[in-house]
Design an enzyme around this catalytic site. Structure first.
Site, PDB file in Angstrom:
ATOM      1  N   PRO A   1       0.791  -1.227   0.000  1.00 23.46           N
ATOM      2  CA  PRO A   1       0.000   0.000   0.000  1.00 23.46           C
ATOM      3  C   PRO A   1       0.823   1.277   0.000  1.00 23.46           C
ATOM      4  O   PRO A   1       1.819   1.388   0.713  1.00 23.46           O
ATOM      5  CB  PRO A   1      -0.836  -0.102   1.285  1.00 23.46           C
ATOM      6  CG  PRO A   1      -0.187  -1.150   2.105  1.00 23.46           C
ATOM      7  CD  PRO A   1       0.474  -2.083   1.140  1.00 23.46           C
ATOM      8  N   ASN A   2       0.346   2.209  -0.804  1.00 21.83           N
ATOM      9  CA  ASN A   2       0.869   3.579  -0.918  1.00 21.83           C
ATOM     10  C   ASN A   2       2.199   3.681  -1.662  1.00 21.83           C
ATOM     11  O   ASN A   2       2.670   4.792  -1.912  1.00 21.83           O
ATOM     12  CB  ASN A   2       0.995   4.249   0.468  1.00 21.83           C
ATOM     13  CG  ASN A   2      -0.354   4.432   1.120  1.00 21.83           C
ATOM     14  OD1 ASN A   2      -1.284   4.905   0.485  1.00 21.83           O
ATOM     15  ND2 ASN A   2      -0.492   4.020   2.369  1.00 21.83           N
TER      16      ASN A   2
ATOM     17  N   ARG B   1      12.480   4.944  12.924  1.00 20.60           N
ATOM     18  CA  ARG B   1      11.221   5.680  12.813  1.00 20.60           C
ATOM     19  C   ARG B   1      10.289   5.337  13.986  1.00 20.60           C
ATOM     20  O   ARG B   1      10.751   4.857  15.016  1.00 20.60           O
ATOM     21  CB  ARG B   1      10.594   5.369  11.445  1.00 20.60           C
ATOM     22  CG  ARG B   1      11.533   5.778  10.280  1.00 20.60           C
ATOM     23  CD  ARG B   1      10.918   5.497   8.933  1.00 20.60           C
ATOM     24  NE  ARG B   1       9.716   6.307   8.718  1.00 20.60           N
ATOM     25  CZ  ARG B   1       8.841   6.082   7.725  1.00 20.60           C
ATOM     26  NH1 ARG B   1       9.051   5.102   6.868  1.00 20.60           N
ATOM     27  NH2 ARG B   1       7.782   6.854   7.597  1.00 20.60           N
TER      28      ARG B   1
ATOM     29  N   ASP C   1       1.270 -15.904   7.129  1.00 27.35           N
ATOM     30  CA  ASP C   1       0.768 -17.263   6.848  1.00 27.35           C
ATOM     31  C   ASP C   1       1.071 -17.690   5.414  1.00 27.35           C
ATOM     32  O   ASP C   1       1.451 -18.840   5.165  1.00 27.35           O
ATOM     33  CB  ASP C   1      -0.747 -17.328   7.080  1.00 27.35           C
ATOM     34  CG  ASP C   1      -1.119 -17.373   8.555  1.00 27.35           C
ATOM     35  OD1 ASP C   1      -0.240 -17.692   9.378  1.00 27.35           O
ATOM     36  OD2 ASP C   1      -2.284 -17.096   8.879  1.00 27.35           O
TER      37      ASP C   1
ATOM     38  N   GLU D   1      12.554  -9.484   2.674  1.00 28.54           N
ATOM     39  CA  GLU D   1      11.732  -8.355   3.117  1.00 28.54           C
ATOM     40  C   GLU D   1      12.511  -7.074   2.845  1.00 28.54           C
ATOM     41  O   GLU D   1      13.698  -6.997   3.170  1.00 28.54           O
ATOM     42  CB  GLU D   1      11.455  -8.494   4.622  1.00 28.54           C
ATOM     43  CG  GLU D   1      10.754  -7.276   5.218  1.00 28.54           C
ATOM     44  CD  GLU D   1      10.586  -7.381   6.737  1.00 28.54           C
ATOM     45  OE1 GLU D   1      10.871  -8.463   7.321  1.00 28.54           O
ATOM     46  OE2 GLU D   1      10.181  -6.376   7.339  1.00 28.54           O
TER      47      GLU D   1
ATOM     48  N   ALA E   1       2.884  -0.785   4.916  1.00 26.26           N
ATOM     49  CA  ALA E   1       2.353  -0.821   6.278  1.00 26.26           C
ATOM     50  C   ALA E   1       1.796  -2.195   6.656  1.00 26.26           C
ATOM     51  O   ALA E   1       1.691  -2.508   7.849  1.00 26.26           O
ATOM     52  CB  ALA E   1       1.272   0.249   6.438  1.00 26.26           C
TER      53      ALA E   1
ATOM     54  N   ASN F   1       8.171  -5.620  -0.479  1.00 23.36           N
ATOM     55  CA  ASN F   1       7.993  -4.424   0.348  1.00 23.36           C
ATOM     56  C   ASN F   1       6.500  -4.345   0.634  1.00 23.36           C
ATOM     57  O   ASN F   1       5.721  -3.829  -0.182  1.00 23.36           O
ATOM     58  CB  ASN F   1       8.485  -3.160  -0.366  1.00 23.36           C
ATOM     59  CG  ASN F   1       8.400  -1.948   0.554  1.00 23.36           C
ATOM     60  OD1 ASN F   1       7.777  -2.008   1.618  1.00 23.36           O
ATOM     61  ND2 ASN F   1       9.017  -0.847   0.161  1.00 23.36           N
TER      62      ASN F   1
END
Ligand code: CA2
Length: 147
Positions: A10-11, A112, A92, A103, A82, A79
């Site tokens: 996302p994003n 952060r 899973d 990752e 969030a 990636n």
């Protein structure tokens, strides 16, 4: 020719449009080009995707899992954005398929907010690349090519 999946959550479609101090100025199209170049260098095929939907990421992980079972997968760079910090479903899927997966985070998540310090992906990843900017994608593919 084996295939590398590079999956973005996302994003990440907003890359290069906002928060350049955190994520840099390059767009997701630039990242795709960088990944394509790395794959050409190593004689690998590339599947590059982004989605804002958890289920789409799961479907691509399952597809990668099927290729893995057939011996046609080089590895996955994920990636998860969030969803890294929230998704038992991604955990899973990676565990269930036994995917060889890196990752990846563009930013150093450990420097952060504390809610970014926990990852559901790390325990089922072979390696974690974080804080190297978008260059990390190319380095992750270089590593996969050596597996
Ligand atoms: O550092 C990374 O790559 C992250 O996976 C990026 C995620 C964040 O939730 C993770 O904690 C770390 C967020 C991606 C959002 O990307 C944007 C890019 C430009 C403008 C706005 C959002």
């Amino acid at each position: 020719m084996k295939t590398v999946f590079v999956l973005n959550g996302p994003n990440l479609n907003l890359l290069g449009t906002r928060e350049p101090a955190v994520y840099g100025a390059q767009t997701l199209a630039d990242v795709q080009q960088l990944c394509a170049q790395a794959c050409v260098r190593h004689g690998l095929a590339l599947r590059f995707h982004q989605s804002n939907h958890e289920g789409a990421l799961l479907d691509w992980l399952h597809e990668a899992g099927a290729l893995h079972a057939g011996g046609q997968l080089a590895g996955v760079v994920l990636n998860a954005g969030a969803y890294t910090h929230t998704s038992v479903a991604l955990y899973d899927a990676i565990k269930g398929t036994g995917l060889p997966l890196i990752e990846l985070h563009i930013s150093n998540v450990h420097a952060r907010e504390s809610f970014r310090h926990h990852s559901y992906i790390s325990p089922v990843a072979r390696a974690v690349v974080c804080g190297l900017g978008v260059a990390g994608y190319g380095l992750a593919i270089d590593a996969i090519a050596q597996w």
